[in-house]
Motif scaffolding. Structure first.
Motif, PDB file in Angstrom:
ATOM      1  N   HIS A  47       0.818  -1.225   0.000  1.00 48.74           N
ATOM      2  CA  HIS A  47       0.000   0.000   0.000  1.00 48.74           C
ATOM      3  C   HIS A  47       0.847   1.267   0.000  1.00 48.74           C
ATOM      4  O   HIS A  47       0.307   2.360   0.223  1.00 48.74           O
ATOM      5  CB  HIS A  47      -0.971   0.020   1.186  1.00 48.74           C
ATOM      6  N   GLU A  48       2.140   1.156  -0.257  1.00 52.80           N
ATOM      7  CA  GLU A  48       3.000   2.326  -0.278  1.00 52.80           C
ATOM      8  C   GLU A  48       3.114   2.865  -1.706  1.00 52.80           C
ATOM      9  O   GLU A  48       3.112   2.106  -2.676  1.00 52.80           O
ATOM     10  CB  GLU A  48       4.392   1.968   0.246  1.00 52.80           C
ATOM     11  N   VAL A  50       5.699   4.973  -3.944  1.00 53.87           N
ATOM     12  CA  VAL A  50       7.080   5.442  -4.013  1.00 53.87           C
ATOM     13  C   VAL A  50       7.295   6.122  -5.354  1.00 53.87           C
ATOM     14  O   VAL A  50       7.042   5.526  -6.411  1.00 53.87           O
ATOM     15  CB  VAL A  50       8.076   4.282  -3.835  1.00 53.87           C
ATOM     16  N   ALA A 203      -3.846   5.589  -5.487  1.00 51.08           N
ATOM     17  CA  ALA A 203      -3.045   5.724  -4.265  1.00 51.08           C
ATOM     18  C   ALA A 203      -3.940   5.814  -3.041  1.00 51.08           C
ATOM     19  O   ALA A 203      -3.673   5.184  -2.006  1.00 51.08           O
ATOM     20  CB  ALA A 203      -2.148   6.963  -4.358  1.00 51.08           C
ATOM     21  N   ASP A 204      -5.022   6.569  -3.148  1.00 51.71           N
ATOM     22  CA  ASP A 204      -5.952   6.712  -2.025  1.00 51.71           C
ATOM     23  C   ASP A 204      -6.591   5.378  -1.653  1.00 51.71           C
ATOM     24  O   ASP A 204      -6.962   5.163  -0.500  1.00 51.71           O
ATOM     25  CB  ASP A 204      -7.039   7.734  -2.359  1.00 51.71           C
ATOM     26  N   THR A 208      -0.331  -0.475  -4.222  1.00 53.84           N
ATOM     27  CA  THR A 208       1.126  -0.389  -4.090  1.00 53.84           C
ATOM     28  C   THR A 208       1.682   0.078  -5.425  1.00 53.84           C
ATOM     29  O   THR A 208       1.535  -0.605  -6.439  1.00 53.84           O
ATOM     30  CB  THR A 208       1.722  -1.746  -3.704  1.00 53.84           C
ATOM     31  N   ALA A 223       2.909  10.833  -3.168  1.00 42.29           N
ATOM     32  CA  ALA A 223       3.814   9.748  -2.770  1.00 42.29           C
ATOM     33  C   ALA A 223       3.998   9.701  -1.256  1.00 42.29           C
ATOM     34  O   ALA A 223       3.967  10.726  -0.574  1.00 42.29           O
ATOM     35  CB  ALA A 223       5.173   9.919  -3.442  1.00 42.29           C
ATOM     36  N   ASP A 224       4.189   8.496  -0.748  1.00 43.57           N
ATOM     37  CA  ASP A 224       4.602   8.325   0.646  1.00 43.57           C
ATOM     38  C   ASP A 224       6.094   8.587   0.788  1.00 43.57           C
ATOM     39  O   ASP A 224       6.534   9.195   1.770  1.00 43.57           O
ATOM     40  CB  ASP A 224       4.293   6.900   1.118  1.00 43.57           C
ATOM     41  N   ARG A 225       6.863   8.099  -0.207  1.00 45.25           N
ATOM     42  CA  ARG A 225       8.313   8.297  -0.203  1.00 45.25           C
ATOM     43  C   ARG A 225       8.752   8.762  -1.574  1.00 45.25           C
ATOM     44  O   ARG A 225       8.128   8.415  -2.585  1.00 45.25           O
ATOM     45  CB  ARG A 225       9.043   6.991   0.124  1.00 45.25           C
ATOM     46  N   PRO A 239      10.740  10.232   3.298  1.00 48.97           N
ATOM     47  CA  PRO A 239       9.311  10.563   3.217  1.00 48.97           C
ATOM     48  C   PRO A 239       9.117  11.815   2.369  1.00 48.97           C
ATOM     49  O   PRO A 239       9.961  12.734   2.394  1.00 48.97           O
ATOM     50  CB  PRO A 239       8.925  10.797   4.678  1.00 48.97           C
ATOM     51  N   ALA A 240       8.016  11.857   1.626  1.00 50.89           N
ATOM     52  CA  ALA A 240       7.833  12.919   0.639  1.00 50.89           C
ATOM     53  C   ALA A 240       7.948  14.309   1.246  1.00 50.89           C
ATOM     54  O   ALA A 240       8.608  15.192   0.682  1.00 50.89           O
ATOM     55  CB  ALA A 240       6.485  12.743  -0.066  1.00 50.89           C
ATOM     56  N   HIS A 241       7.311  14.527   2.411  1.00 47.11           N
ATOM     57  CA  HIS A 241       7.334  15.874   2.980  1.00 47.11           C
ATOM     58  C   HIS A 241       8.754  16.282   3.377  1.00 47.11           C
ATOM     59  O   HIS A 241       9.145  17.441   3.221  1.00 47.11           O
ATOM     60  CB  HIS A 241       6.383  15.972   4.166  1.00 47.11           C
TER      61      HIS A 241
END
Length: 264
Positions: A47-48, A50, A203-204, A208, A223-225, A239-241
């Protein structure tokens, strides 16, 4: 996407594995004397999402093709849900059946209708009965507003519509992993948004995804990463942020200065 459509990756054959969905260790790939991937280590959890970013020629697309086994590796190991799929004894077609991939160019079969394009793998590879495959395809197409074009041929669709059909084709078989290779690169700017909105909805829903993209603002928001590649090496993975707010590496900061839109 409608809730009844089913989240891709939820029912894959090996999805019970508790480790990463995708794991790469020491992956190297060369074209003659040119080393394109220089020892890639990467894990992607279930569920990530990237995002792979980097300048043209950094190795993003080659990395995706090695995961899909359309490019051989020269060294290293690739595992899909714990299985070593880089073992040369592995049936590559069986592995590809567990992965959805969408390229820059839509690669729809021009002689097949939208519906037949979407159902082809379900029927021929996964042996799904035609009626069931078509029912799922119509549900997915309807959920993105293309149900009325199911019987049309690709040349009747805009570039954005064709790319959305290509993504629906990739998820119709509920793959364990979805690979997106610069899926907006070949689109006119006004068509980019509709494709990115579909990726956002996937993504929501917990798909994956590993996506190579030049859409920096989209990578930051979805993105998560984010993984930054430069000259075949992973320079930064964060991590994206954090990646966009406080990049650690000087090469990352230089890249973002060049490629991140000023207003982002």
């Amino acid at each position: 996407m409608t809730a009844s459509a089913g989240a891709p990756g939820a029912g894959g054959a090996a999805s019970v594995d508790r480790g990463p969905v995708l794991s790469l260790r020491g992956v190297r790939r060369a074209y003659g004397d040119r080393l394109v991937l220089r020892g890639i280590d990467l894990d992607v959890a279930a569920h990530e999402v990237v995002a792979l970013v980097g300048a043209s020629g950094s190795g993003k697309s080659t990395l995706l093709r090695t995961v899909n086994l359309t490019e051989p590796i020269d060294d290293g190991v690739i595992r899909l849900a714990g299985e070593d799929v880089s073992d040369p004894r592995v049936d590559a077609d069986r592995v590809r059946a567990r992965i959805g991939i969408v390229f820059q160019h839509y690669n729809l079969f021009p002689h097949l209708s939208v519906l037949d394009n979407v159902t082809l793998a379900s029927r021929l590879v996964h042996r799904m009965p035609r009626a069931a495959a078509e029912a799922r395809a119509l549900e997915l197409l309807g959920s993105i507003g293309l149900g009325d074009l199911a019987r049309a041929y690709p040349d009747r669709l805009s570039g954005g519509q064709q790319q959305r059909v290509a993504i629906v084709r990739a998820i119709a078989t509920s793959p364990e992993l979805l690979l997106l290779d610069e899926v907006t690169s070949a689109l006119d700017p006004e068509l980019v948004g509709e494709v990115l909105e579909l990726v956002r909805s996937l993504a929501d829903r917990g798909t994956t995804i590993v996506m190579a993209t030049h859409e920096m603002a989209f990578a930051r928001d979805v993105a998560d990463r984010v993984v930054f590649l430069d000259d075949g090496l992973i320079i930064e993975d964060a991590p994206a942020h954090e990646f966009f707010a406080t990049p650690r590496e000087a090469r990352t900061r230089a890249f973002l200065t060049r490629f991140l839109p000023p207003e982002a």
